[in-house]
Design an enzyme around this catalytic site. Structure first.
Site, mmCIF file in Angstrom:
data_model
loop_
_atom_site.group_PDB
_atom_site.id
_atom_site.type_symbol
_atom_site.label_atom_id
_atom_site.label_comp_id
_atom_site.label_asym_id
_atom_site.label_seq_id
_atom_site.Cartn_x
_atom_site.Cartn_y
_atom_site.Cartn_z
ATOM 1 N N GLY A 96 -9.622 -6.234 -0.571
ATOM 2 C CA GLY A 96 -10.388 -4.999 -0.585
ATOM 3 C C GLY A 96 -10.350 -4.367 -1.972
ATOM 4 C CD GLU A 122 6.966 8.435 -5.971
ATOM 5 O OE1 GLU A 122 7.381 7.796 -6.962
ATOM 6 O OE2 GLU A 122 5.897 9.064 -5.960
ATOM 7 C CG HIS A 169 -6.129 -0.368 -2.218
ATOM 8 N ND1 HIS A 169 -6.392 0.756 -2.960
ATOM 9 C CD2 HIS A 169 -5.968 0.064 -0.946
ATOM 10 C CE1 HIS A 169 -6.389 1.816 -2.181
ATOM 11 N NE2 HIS A 169 -6.137 1.422 -0.950
ATOM 12 C CG HIS A 176 -1.859 1.182 1.203
ATOM 13 N ND1 HIS A 176 -1.514 2.405 1.733
ATOM 14 C CD2 HIS A 176 -3.111 1.308 0.705
ATOM 15 C CE1 HIS A 176 -2.528 3.242 1.557
ATOM 16 N NE2 HIS A 176 -3.511 2.598 0.937
ATOM 17 C CG LEU A 235 -2.380 -9.372 5.521
ATOM 18 C CD1 LEU A 235 -2.440 -9.077 7.011
ATOM 19 C CD2 LEU A 235 -1.776 -10.746 5.272
#
Length: 128
Positions: free
Chosen positions: A79, A51, A81, A15, A76
């Site tokens: 979702g 980055e 993303h 993330h 994990l």
């Protein structure tokens, strides 16, 4: 383990965090994956807040000679993303580099080894 394919890269995707130390976990994991000898090209990338971006990480893989890039979501849960954003990123890289195969791998999720990891961490908590 068979000899690594020098044209297959691993792009680890987390993330991302504003906290630099949190992002270092992925850098260390990438080094361990590279040291395992299974892949010669291993890069890190972050969905947001850090980055390199996923696009930049994919470009780095191609610059290093990858003809196939395995995108590995270090997440994990499945979702938004994982379910939507990862495929959008994969599609964008595939459009930018049509001569390169970009393959999205499953996220960590409920892999059977996750139980062992959780139990190990619980045991560490009891000891402290």
């Amino acid at each position: 383990m068979s000899a690594p394919d020098p044209q297959t890269a691993v792009l680890l995707i987390a993330h991302g965090s504003r906290r630099a130390a949190a992002n270092q976990d992925l850098v260390q994991l990438a080094q361990q994956v590279a040291d395992s000898g299974g892949y010669q090209i291993v890069e890190v990338s972050y969905l947001e807040l850090a980055e390199p971006t996923i696009a930049a990480g994919g470009r780095n893989c191609v610059k290093r000679g990858a003809r196939r890039v395995l995108l590995m979501p270090y997440f994990l849960s499945a979702g938004v993303h994982v379910v939507n954003d990862m495929e959008e990123q994969r599609s964008a890289l595939a459009a930018e580099f049509p001569q390169v195969e970009f393959q999205l791998c499953p996220h960590l999720g409920l892999h059977p080894l996750m139980v062992e990891i959780v139990l190990g961490r619980l045991a560490e908590g009891i000891k402290s």
